[in-house]
Design an enzyme around this catalytic site. Structure first.
Site, PDB file in Angstrom:
ATOM      1  N   THR A  90      -8.263   4.447  -7.397  1.00  0.00           N
ATOM      2  CA  THR A  90      -7.071   5.072  -7.985  1.00  0.00           C
ATOM      3  C   THR A  90      -5.757   4.530  -7.420  1.00  0.00           C
ATOM      4  OG1 THR A  90      -7.263   6.830  -6.320  1.00  0.00           O
ATOM      5  CG2 THR A  90      -8.261   7.251  -8.469  1.00  0.00           C
TER       6      THR A  90
ATOM      7  N   ARG B 296      -9.473  14.296  -3.872  1.00  0.00           N
ATOM      8  CA  ARG B 296      -8.519  14.893  -4.824  1.00  0.00           C
ATOM      9  C   ARG B 296      -8.552  14.223  -6.207  1.00  0.00           C
ATOM     10  NH1 ARG B 296      -5.024  11.674  -1.867  1.00  0.00           N
ATOM     11  NH2 ARG B 296      -3.763  10.255  -3.139  1.00  0.00           N
ATOM     12  N   SER B 297      -9.188  13.058  -6.317  1.00  0.00           N
ATOM     13  CA  SER B 297      -9.267  12.383  -7.625  1.00  0.00           C
ATOM     14  C   SER B 297     -10.633  12.550  -8.282  1.00  0.00           C
ATOM     15  CB  SER B 297      -9.006  10.880  -7.453  1.00  0.00           C
ATOM     16  OG  SER B 297      -7.757  10.651  -6.872  1.00  0.00           O
TER      17      SER B 297
ATOM     18  N   ARG C  36     -10.042  -8.220   9.487  1.00  0.00           N
ATOM     19  CA  ARG C  36      -9.629  -9.605   9.209  1.00  0.00           C
ATOM     20  C   ARG C  36      -9.706 -10.507  10.433  1.00  0.00           C
ATOM     21  NH1 ARG C  36      -4.446  -7.612   5.868  1.00  0.00           N
ATOM     22  NH2 ARG C  36      -5.445  -7.169   3.865  1.00  0.00           N
TER      23      ARG C  36
ATOM     24  N   CYS D 196      -1.695  -9.905   1.421  1.00  0.00           N
ATOM     25  CA  CYS D 196      -1.052 -10.467   0.234  1.00  0.00           C
ATOM     26  C   CYS D 196      -0.038 -11.559   0.591  1.00  0.00           C
ATOM     27  CB  CYS D 196      -0.391  -9.368  -0.592  1.00  0.00           C
ATOM     28  SG  CYS D 196       0.514  -8.138   0.353  1.00  0.00           S
TER      29      CYS D 196
ATOM     30  N   SER E  33       5.878  -3.162  -3.647  1.00  0.00           N
ATOM     31  CA  SER E  33       4.513  -2.682  -3.858  1.00  0.00           C
ATOM     32  C   SER E  33       3.567  -3.126  -2.750  1.00  0.00           C
ATOM     33  CB  SER E  33       3.982  -3.149  -5.219  1.00  0.00           C
ATOM     34  OG  SER E  33       4.040  -4.546  -5.308  1.00  0.00           O
ATOM     35  N   GLY E  34       4.006  -4.062  -1.902  1.00  0.00           N
ATOM     36  CA  GLY E  34       3.223  -4.381  -0.718  1.00  0.00           C
ATOM     37  C   GLY E  34       3.100  -3.173   0.202  1.00  0.00           C
TER      38      GLY E  34
ATOM     39  N   ARG F  24      11.484  -7.821   3.410  1.00  0.00           N
ATOM     40  CA  ARG F  24      11.247  -7.086   2.167  1.00  0.00           C
ATOM     41  C   ARG F  24      12.450  -7.250   1.243  1.00  0.00           C
ATOM     42  NH1 ARG F  24       6.193  -4.958   1.384  1.00  0.00           N
ATOM     43  NH2 ARG F  24       6.229  -3.894   3.388  1.00  0.00           N
TER      44      ARG F  24
ATOM     45  N   HIS G  24       5.129 -11.284  -4.348  1.00  0.00           N
ATOM     46  CA  HIS G  24       5.674 -11.805  -3.095  1.00  0.00           C
ATOM     47  C   HIS G  24       6.076 -13.258  -3.304  1.00  0.00           C
ATOM     48  CE1 HIS G  24       4.508  -8.230  -1.161  1.00  0.00           C
ATOM     49  NE2 HIS G  24       3.598  -8.652  -0.310  1.00  0.00           N
TER      50      HIS G  24
END
EC number: 1.2.1.11
Lengths: 364, 364
Positions: free
Chosen positions: B26, B54-55, B114, B144, B174-175, B262, B269
């Site tokens: 979601t 909750r979803s 990572r 990203c 949105s990162g 940012r 990006h």
């Protein structure tokens, strides 16, 4: 109605000070310059405001006086000691020699003379001694992108000996003049609050309308281009950063790679700079050098989330420096983030400071 | 009422294909992933959509079917072959071992694994061979910012041998997830069209309201900070670019300096990259290498003002490359500008491609 009522006239005028002409008084930088002339220590006698014929007679406020704009004509330079030009390069190229022929020293903010070998390119905090030789009667001021970094980098160079710069810019819309400012505002108005935008290819392009002086939408976007195309795919702005930095620092062989990018900010340029030196650098010492340099403010406390941003530095005089880090893989390299108001710190203030040094030399 | 009416059900389902679980279905990246799963060649049998309680029960569309969301619980991984995690690192850390204990191979998009030496960090276009060893049953996908450059840089590395990277980022809101997107839209609504803003210090700060996940206003501003504070004044995002690039390219000693900034862009990006190689580079050859690399699109014709911008690449799959220039002062260095949709190219697509390679290995 006591003596404090009404406009204050000539309150700052320096008796016997040199006569100043401000050419391009009605532009974006011109407006900031009039503000500076009204708030800095006054060293001038008469100040003449000069612009294109369509603004003639319009009164502008400087030093608390309303001064009508005069048209750009040879006679306007009669009796002028110092002429500051804030106009496009083509206008400077034509009119600066007219001013010098009538005896004025020209301080030019355009790109017309910056790389000319017989014109000094001066930043008072870095190379004031270059003001002594001005064979053509012209002194040039660097562009706003160079000015955002040159005072800080010059201070570090004096300590560590600069070898190489890799620069990426975050340039404000006002670097493209009043047209750039108006275009960004108009685009922001169209995209503001539209929550469908920015998630699909091309939808911003379809909404922003006129591109103005930019080659792509600027609102909700970044544009990796400013200036004209030069050899090798470089933009003129990128080469200008290289040429100007080399000339101001007196390092003709300095390695410089710049990438100039426009961002949706109205005023204040930012630069991410990777600077390689001849000696090992120390983070704390570099911060102390910057904090102690006239014209630079160090704002570097990431623990408290303090670093310079355009929204905070716009309207201020200094060059702001933050995010000072020693490169993890090169003990001779520093990474830092610099911000300066491109109309003020990056234009009007430097020409004002150069003119003040000239005025000091002209005043008996 | 022909057979084309109504929802198409299971049209793409691969008979006998592995069972896939999408954890974090979601979220901002989850939504893009469901779109990818619905449009790419389908290799899966069952697809289970998993999210926080909750979803639960909320139907989401994937492969033309409405699939109800299941709650994250150990049982949800029973019978799952591949589990893709697009959740915060803390959730991955707790739940990835649960999924592997039930037999699933995990493809994780968080920062949790990572840098773990026993977890491969895989970009299919660059190091697919690393998929063979996965001692913990976990494969990590880079962040990203790294993904926006690693495919292009990897291709150039194969030809010229990479020695050093200097990177400055222009990272989208949105990162920082859905909260980042909502914060930027809310700030844009407040500043949009206000022509008094952006010319005086602090006035943007006074108007934008909530800062959300950002340490300073993002609308009409740029913010030189993302992530948490690490030693030496570096941000975690900056160190992540260094660590991930070294690991994916298999160059543990690679010199990397990154500055993460940012910008007020919703999605996509951008990176300004100065790449130094072991051999002399050639601009035309570098452009040809990029144009011929799977996953990269070369958009580099400044004469026609063609270069990648976020507004043009958002919503697209590839990594975009432009502004390719050979450094004027170093014949072994290239400067370039790279753009990628951080939710798609920089997240969902890479995990989707890794999962497809795993599925191919699992399919008899």
């Amino acid at each position: 109605m006591g003596s404090t009522a009404g406009p204050v006239t000539g309150r700052n005028r320096a008796a016997g000070g040199p006569t100043l002409a401000v050419v391009g008084a009605t532009g974006a930088v011109g407006a900031v310059l009039l503000d500076l002339l009204s708030t800095r220590r006054d060293v001038y006698g008469e100040i003449r405001l000069v612009a294109s014929p369509r603004s003639v007679g319009r009164p502008l406020s400087v030093r608390g006086e309303q001064v009508p704009v005069a048209a750009l004509a040879p006679e306007v330079f009669d009796g002028v000691d110092i002429a500051m030009f804030h106009v496009p390069g083509a206008v400077s190229k034509e009119w600066a020699p007219v001013a010098t022929a009538r005896g004025a020293v020209v301080v030019d903010n355009s790109g017309a003379f910056r790389t000319a070998p017989d014109v000094p390119l001066v930043v008072p905090e870095v190379n004031p001694e270059r003001l002594r030789e001005r064979p053509r009667g012209i002194v040039a001021s660097p562009g706003c992108t160079t000015l955002a970094m040159i005072v800080a980098i010059g201070a570090l160079h004096r300590r560590y000996g600069l070898r190489e710069l890799v620069v990426s810019s975050y340039q404000a819309a006002s670097g493209a003049g009043q047209d750039g400012i108006e275009t960004l505002y108009a685009q922001m108005e169209k995209v503001g609050g539209d929550r469908a935008l920015g998630l699909r290819a091309g939808d911003v392009r379809g909404v922003v309308g006129e591109l103005g002086p930019f080659p792509a939408p600027l609102a909700m976007n970044v544009v990796p281009w400013s200036g004209s195309l030069e050899d090798g795919g470089w933009s003129s702005d990128e080469l200008q950063v290289r040429d100007e930095t080399r000339k101001v620092l007196g390092l003709p062989g300095l390695r410089v790679s710049a990438t100039c990018v426009r961002v949706p900010v109205v005023t204040a340029h930012s630069l991410s700079v990777h600077a390689v030196f001849g000696e090992r650098v120390d983070q704390r010492e570099a911060q102390a050098i910057l904090a102690g340099s006239p014209g630079v403010v160090l704002c570097d406390n990431p623990e408290l989330l303090e670093f310079p941003t355009p929204a905070d530095v716009v309207g201020t005089d200094p060059a702001w420096a933050g995010r000072v880090r020693r490169s993890l893989d090169d003990p001779k390299a520093l990474d830092l983030f610099l911000c300066g108001d491109n109309l003020r710190q990056g234009a009007a203030l430097n020409t004002a400071q150069v003119a003040e040094l000239l005025a000091a030399g002209l005043t008996p």
